[in-house]
Design an enzyme around this catalytic site. Structure first.
Site, PDB file in Angstrom:
ATOM      1  N   CYS A 172       0.800  -1.279   0.056  1.00 20.05           N
ATOM      2  CA  CYS A 172      -0.057  -0.029   0.034  1.00 20.05           C
ATOM      3  C   CYS A 172       0.920   1.205  -0.032  1.00 20.05           C
ATOM      4  O   CYS A 172       1.081   1.884   1.069  1.00 20.05           O
ATOM      5  CB  CYS A 172      -0.838   0.259   1.229  1.00 20.05           C
ATOM      6  SG  CYS A 172      -2.108   1.314   0.963  1.00 20.05           S
ATOM      7  N   CYS A 352      -5.560   2.352  -4.770  1.00 19.38           N
ATOM      8  CA  CYS A 352      -5.036   2.983  -3.403  1.00 19.38           C
ATOM      9  C   CYS A 352      -6.062   4.119  -3.124  1.00 19.38           C
ATOM     10  O   CYS A 352      -6.065   5.328  -3.779  1.00 19.38           O
ATOM     11  CB  CYS A 352      -3.728   3.520  -3.643  1.00 19.38           C
ATOM     12  SG  CYS A 352      -2.922   4.214  -2.132  1.00 19.38           S
TER      13      CYS A 352
END
Length: 425
Positions: A172, A352
């Site tokens: 991430c 994201c």
């Protein structure tokens, strides 16, 4: 003592499909397999008793989610008909179609799926482990520390707030700055932001790897008066003295050390493939599981497949990527078992949701090469802008999609693309 090779002795058991790793990728792959063929003999190898919805930890660190809401027992998530082997893998012996567990047992397989996640290397930063969870040093990358992030954010009324990002790849890639934006938003709403100097200490050279989303992020960088320090890699922390040491890479390639004082330090550690992967025959030169980026089959061993954070594919290492990869791997395992005909292909999709303030998100979605791949029409949700609809998706929809969809084999918005050609016999 030198371990006995499985080539030299009988194995202790076997399965049609062995899955190494019971995280998001492993359970999703198992569920997708069983959804296609419930008669398969599938086993998941993972020693962890608990499973975590890690994308939720950003919101734990902002006081939106409780930590407990991101945790479930592993036993409750293993798909029906799948065996759970609560152990760790020690070594792989792909030439023998076998692996060895840390208890010495050897297991054989017809097909192997490798998705153990990655290693958070906290020890790579000198002094960090001794001060994590105290002295204002925290990280949303750990279940037990995300609540401490929120505690620190609420307590800070003035001073220096540092948010770090290590060299890529990391899981991430937007998470380091998500924590920063949500913290700044809290300070702004409570009138403290003018007395807090926020710095983003990024080892990389850009704010975000897909340029289309940078303008929206820069609006918030300016709004919160954040100082961007690129080329700064955290190498040491002195918690009691509240000093952080960075290595700065200069334009001519030389490096210098510099110290910064902090009142709050949010750390993201360097990340690598797990040690048992890096030392295995499955690894490429950099230590990652070596797979074809589209089929996700191993480049040297035809009956081995990889997905999730430990592979060498260039996609973003996110749960959204694993959600798209799992059906591809499930399909291609069944092709290898001669139960399906057409190979599936992964396009590098990753997502994201960049939490730029409480109630708004820049929803970055892209495939290989940074090509934009929005799931919704621009009139409904434009990912290049901060929107409330994207926040609603992150807060309300994605957790249910994870627990009730992805981990249960429901491939909503994740059906794999099949090749037009059948593989050679």
């Amino acid at each position: 003592m030198r371990p006995i090779s499985t080539l030299q002795r009988a194995v202790d058991g076997s399965h049609q499909v062995l899955i190494v790793g019971g995280g998001a990728a492993g359970i999703a792959a198992a569920s997708s397999l069983m959804a296609r063929d419930a008669q398969l003999d599938v086993a998941i190898i993972d020693p962890a008793p608990q499973h975590y919805y890690q994308p939720g930890w950003t919101l734990v660190g902002a006081g939106v989610f409780s930590a407990r809401s991101t945790e479930r027992s592993m036993a409750s998530l293993i798909p029906k008909g799948v065996k759970w082997i609560q152990a760790a893998v020690s070594t792989f012996e792909p030439e023998a179609n076998a692996l060895v567990l840390d208890n010495g047992q050897a297991l054989a397989y017809d097909q192997l799926i490798v998705c153990p996640g990655l290693k958070l290397d906290w020890d790579a930063i000198d002094g960090l482990n001794a001060t994590l969870g105290s002295n204002g040093v925290t990280s949303n990358y750990r279940y037990d520390l995300a609540p401490y992030t929120w505690q620190l954010v609420q307590q800070l009324k003035q001073g220096q707030a540092l948010f770090t990002q290590p060299p890529m790849p990391i899981k991430c890639a937007g998470a380091p700055q998500k924590a920063m934006y949500l913290s700044c938003d809290h300070w702004l709403r409570n009138g403290h932001l003018p007395r807090i100097n926020t710095r983003f200490m990024n080892a990389g050279a850009v704010l975000f790897g897909v340029p289309d989303y940078v303008p929206a992020l820069m609006e918030y960088v300016h709004k919160y008066a954040i100082d961007l320090d690129f080329g700064h890699n955290l190498v040491a922390v002195d918690g009691p003295a509240k000093r952080a040491t960075f290595v700065r890479t200069l334009a001519d390639g030389r490096q210098e050390h510099l110290e910064r004082r902090f009142d709050l330090l949010h750390v993201v550690p360097p990340q690598t493939a797990p040690d048992f992967i890096r030392s295995s025959p499955l690894a490429d030169a950099a230590g990652w599981v070596d797979v074809d980026p589209y089929s996700l089959r191993h480049t040297r061993f035809a009956n081995i497949h990889g997905l999730g954070d430990a592979t060498n594919t260039s996609n973003a290492k996110t749960a959204a990527a694993a959600r798209k990869q799992a059906p591809v791997v499930a399909n291609n395992v069944l092709v290898a078992l001669k139960r399906l005909q057409r190979l599936a292909q992964y396009d590098g999709y990753g997502s994201c949701p960049l939490t730029v303030e409480r109630g708004k998100i820049v929803l970055a979605e892209f495939t290989y090469g940074g090509k934009l791949a929005p799931s919704f029409a621009p009139w409904l949700l434009d990912g290049r802008k901060a929107t409330r609809r994207a926040w609603w998706l992150k807060e309300r929809i994605l957790p249910s999609l994870y627990w009730r969809g992805m981990l249960k084999g429901h491939e909503w918005l994740a059906r794999p693309t099949l090749n037009t050609d059948t593989p050679p016999a």
